[in-house]
Scaffold this motif. Structure first.
Motif, PDB file in Angstrom:
ATOM      1  N   TRP A   1       0.948  -1.235  -0.033  1.00 29.49           N
ATOM      2  CA  TRP A   1       0.011   0.102  -0.076  1.00 29.49           C
ATOM      3  C   TRP A   1       0.746   1.181  -0.074  1.00 29.49           C
ATOM      4  O   TRP A   1       2.052   1.334   0.582  1.00 29.49           O
ATOM      5  CB  TRP A   1      -0.963   0.072   1.359  1.00 29.49           C
ATOM      6  CG  TRP A   1      -1.674  -1.194   1.505  1.00 29.49           C
ATOM      7  CD1 TRP A   1      -1.135  -2.173   2.083  1.00 29.49           C
ATOM      8  CD2 TRP A   1      -3.264  -1.511   1.201  1.00 29.49           C
ATOM      9  NE1 TRP A   1      -2.356  -3.275   2.161  1.00 29.49           N
ATOM     10  CE2 TRP A   1      -3.153  -2.903   1.589  1.00 29.49           C
ATOM     11  CE3 TRP A   1      -3.908  -0.805   0.513  1.00 29.49           C
ATOM     12  CZ2 TRP A   1      -4.640  -3.451   1.419  1.00 29.49           C
ATOM     13  CZ3 TRP A   1      -5.267  -1.329   0.295  1.00 29.49           C
ATOM     14  CH2 TRP A   1      -5.444  -2.460   0.567  1.00 29.49           C
TER      15      TRP A   1
ATOM     16  N   GLN B   1       0.544   5.806  -0.439  1.00 26.60           N
ATOM     17  CA  GLN B   1      -0.334   6.926  -0.697  1.00 26.60           C
ATOM     18  C   GLN B   1       0.608   8.139  -1.417  1.00 26.60           C
ATOM     19  O   GLN B   1       0.131   9.083  -1.619  1.00 26.60           O
ATOM     20  CB  GLN B   1      -1.032   7.571   0.502  1.00 26.60           C
ATOM     21  CG  GLN B   1      -2.223   6.747   0.889  1.00 26.60           C
ATOM     22  CD  GLN B   1      -3.244   7.490   1.619  1.00 26.60           C
ATOM     23  OE1 GLN B   1      -2.719   8.200   2.657  1.00 26.60           O
ATOM     24  NE2 GLN B   1      -4.399   7.164   1.513  1.00 26.60           N
TER      25      GLN B   1
ATOM     26  N   PHE C   1       2.149   5.249  -9.217  1.00 24.37           N
ATOM     27  CA  PHE C   1       2.440   3.925  -8.786  1.00 24.37           C
ATOM     28  C   PHE C   1       3.697   3.384  -8.472  1.00 24.37           C
ATOM     29  O   PHE C   1       4.010   2.442  -8.058  1.00 24.37           O
ATOM     30  CB  PHE C   1       1.893   2.841 -10.015  1.00 24.37           C
ATOM     31  CG  PHE C   1       0.488   2.795 -10.129  1.00 24.37           C
ATOM     32  CD1 PHE C   1      -0.318   2.559  -9.337  1.00 24.37           C
ATOM     33  CD2 PHE C   1      -0.156   3.235 -11.374  1.00 24.37           C
ATOM     34  CE1 PHE C   1      -1.647   2.461  -9.326  1.00 24.37           C
ATOM     35  CE2 PHE C   1      -1.535   3.472 -11.582  1.00 24.37           C
ATOM     36  CZ  PHE C   1      -2.191   3.009 -10.525  1.00 24.37           C
TER      37      PHE C   1
ATOM     38  N   ARG D   1      -5.125   1.124  -8.383  1.00 20.77           N
ATOM     39  CA  ARG D   1      -5.772   2.506  -7.648  1.00 20.77           C
ATOM     40  C   ARG D   1      -6.806   2.116  -6.573  1.00 20.77           C
ATOM     41  O   ARG D   1      -7.778   1.460  -7.375  1.00 20.77           O
ATOM     42  CB  ARG D   1      -5.815   3.794  -8.245  1.00 20.77           C
ATOM     43  CG  ARG D   1      -6.477   5.036  -7.404  1.00 20.77           C
ATOM     44  CD  ARG D   1      -5.158   5.942  -7.200  1.00 20.77           C
ATOM     45  NE  ARG D   1      -4.582   6.392  -8.399  1.00 20.77           N
ATOM     46  CZ  ARG D   1      -3.063   6.152  -8.496  1.00 20.77           C
ATOM     47  NH1 ARG D   1      -2.394   5.796  -7.674  1.00 20.77           N
ATOM     48  NH2 ARG D   1      -2.408   6.661  -9.611  1.00 20.77           N
ATOM     49  N   ASP D   2      -6.812   2.220  -5.448  1.00 20.01           N
ATOM     50  CA  ASP D   2      -8.085   1.669  -4.757  1.00 20.01           C
ATOM     51  C   ASP D   2      -9.177   2.888  -4.950  1.00 20.01           C
ATOM     52  O   ASP D   2      -8.970   3.807  -5.367  1.00 20.01           O
ATOM     53  CB  ASP D   2      -7.693   2.114  -3.211  1.00 20.01           C
ATOM     54  CG  ASP D   2      -7.178   0.563  -2.750  1.00 20.01           C
ATOM     55  OD1 ASP D   2      -7.058  -0.349  -3.814  1.00 20.01           O
ATOM     56  OD2 ASP D   2      -7.010   0.330  -1.609  1.00 20.01           O
TER      57      ASP D   2
ATOM     58  N   GLY E   1      -9.294   6.846  -4.710  1.00 22.56           N
ATOM     59  CA  GLY E   1      -8.496   7.824  -5.343  1.00 22.56           C
ATOM     60  C   GLY E   1      -7.114   8.161  -4.999  1.00 22.56           C
ATOM     61  O   GLY E   1      -6.528   8.814  -5.574  1.00 22.56           O
ATOM     62  N   LEU E   2      -6.684   7.779  -3.817  1.00 21.66           N
ATOM     63  CA  LEU E   2      -5.417   8.223  -3.327  1.00 21.66           C
ATOM     64  C   LEU E   2      -4.261   7.241  -3.185  1.00 21.66           C
ATOM     65  O   LEU E   2      -3.253   7.327  -3.069  1.00 21.66           O
ATOM     66  CB  LEU E   2      -5.793   8.847  -2.072  1.00 21.66           C
ATOM     67  CG  LEU E   2      -6.628  10.356  -1.838  1.00 21.66           C
ATOM     68  CD1 LEU E   2      -6.979  10.674  -0.370  1.00 21.66           C
ATOM     69  CD2 LEU E   2      -6.158  11.179  -2.564  1.00 21.66           C
ATOM     70  N   THR E   3      -5.231   5.887  -2.728  1.00 21.66           N
ATOM     71  CA  THR E   3      -4.093   4.732  -2.277  1.00 21.66           C
ATOM     72  C   THR E   3      -3.847   4.161  -3.463  1.00 21.66           C
ATOM     73  O   THR E   3      -4.641   3.309  -4.320  1.00 21.66           O
ATOM     74  CB  THR E   3      -4.685   3.946  -1.091  1.00 21.66           C
ATOM     75  OG1 THR E   3      -5.073   4.587  -0.248  1.00 21.66           O
ATOM     76  CG2 THR E   3      -3.960   2.840  -0.624  1.00 21.66           C
ATOM     77  N   SER E   4      -2.519   3.881  -3.719  1.00 18.95           N
ATOM     78  CA  SER E   4      -2.075   2.595  -4.716  1.00 18.95           C
ATOM     79  C   SER E   4      -1.987   1.404  -4.008  1.00 18.95           C
ATOM     80  O   SER E   4      -1.511   1.426  -2.820  1.00 18.95           O
ATOM     81  CB  SER E   4      -0.670   3.144  -5.227  1.00 18.95           C
ATOM     82  OG  SER E   4      -0.949   4.504  -5.922  1.00 18.95           O
ATOM     83  N   HIS E   5      -2.044   0.388  -4.772  1.00 16.78           N
ATOM     84  CA  HIS E   5      -2.226  -0.981  -3.889  1.00 16.78           C
ATOM     85  C   HIS E   5      -1.829  -1.888  -5.027  1.00 16.78           C
ATOM     86  O   HIS E   5      -2.140  -1.973  -6.133  1.00 16.78           O
ATOM     87  CB  HIS E   5      -3.683  -1.187  -3.861  1.00 16.78           C
ATOM     88  CG  HIS E   5      -4.130  -2.482  -3.049  1.00 16.78           C
ATOM     89  ND1 HIS E   5      -5.441  -2.660  -2.814  1.00 16.78           N
ATOM     90  CD2 HIS E   5      -3.476  -3.582  -2.540  1.00 16.78           C
ATOM     91  CE1 HIS E   5      -5.499  -4.135  -2.041  1.00 16.78           C
ATOM     92  NE2 HIS E   5      -4.237  -4.507  -2.011  1.00 16.78           N
TER      93      HIS E   5
END
Length: 136
Positions: free
Chosen positions: A70, A72, A76, A114-115, A118-122
């Protein structure tokens, strides 16, 4: 004797926390359940499924494991760097388990997205491990 997936979880957490490349990116932030509030980036242990595959003289099976990374940070790159470091640490690693024997652990795939916030890359990392129980 503990289940292979439980032993693998403990060994994976210990290995990732001790890995210099992983630690440079996330410190020791490898969680089963992350604290609130959490500091990014971090790794969580996800789902596991054990499929028994005994033979005449061997008791064992295959464990499918999922890890999540995870971030933020914008874009990416950071979540990919963390995922790549996790994969490099675990793919084909010689990991000793307390009561089971790890035959192999292999990276199957990594998905990055992207979760919904809209902020968290996963990144979702799928691994497969083959284990057997020692014979008496």
């Amino acid at each position: 004797m503990a289940s292979p997936d439980l032993e693998l979880q403990g060994a994976i957490v210990a290995r990732l926390k001790a890995d210099a490349t992983v630690a440079a990116l996330i410190g020791t932030r490898v969680y089963d359940q992350p604290p609130t509030p959490v500091t990014y980036p971090y790794v969580t242990i996800g789902e596991a499924q054990f499929l028994r595959d005994d033979a005449t003289c061997v008791s064992g099976g295959r464990t499918f494991l999922t890890l999540h990374t995870w971030s933020q940070a914008v874009g990416f790159p950071e979540v990919r760097r963390v995922a790549d470091a996790v994969v490099e640490s675990l793919h084909l690693a010689a990991i000793t388990l307390p009561t089971n024997h790890l035959i192999s652990i292999m990276h199957r795939q990594t998905r990055v997205f992207r979760d919904p916030d809209g902020l968290t890359s996963h990144a979702v990392i799928d691994l497969v491990a083959n284990t057997e129980k020692p014979t008496a």
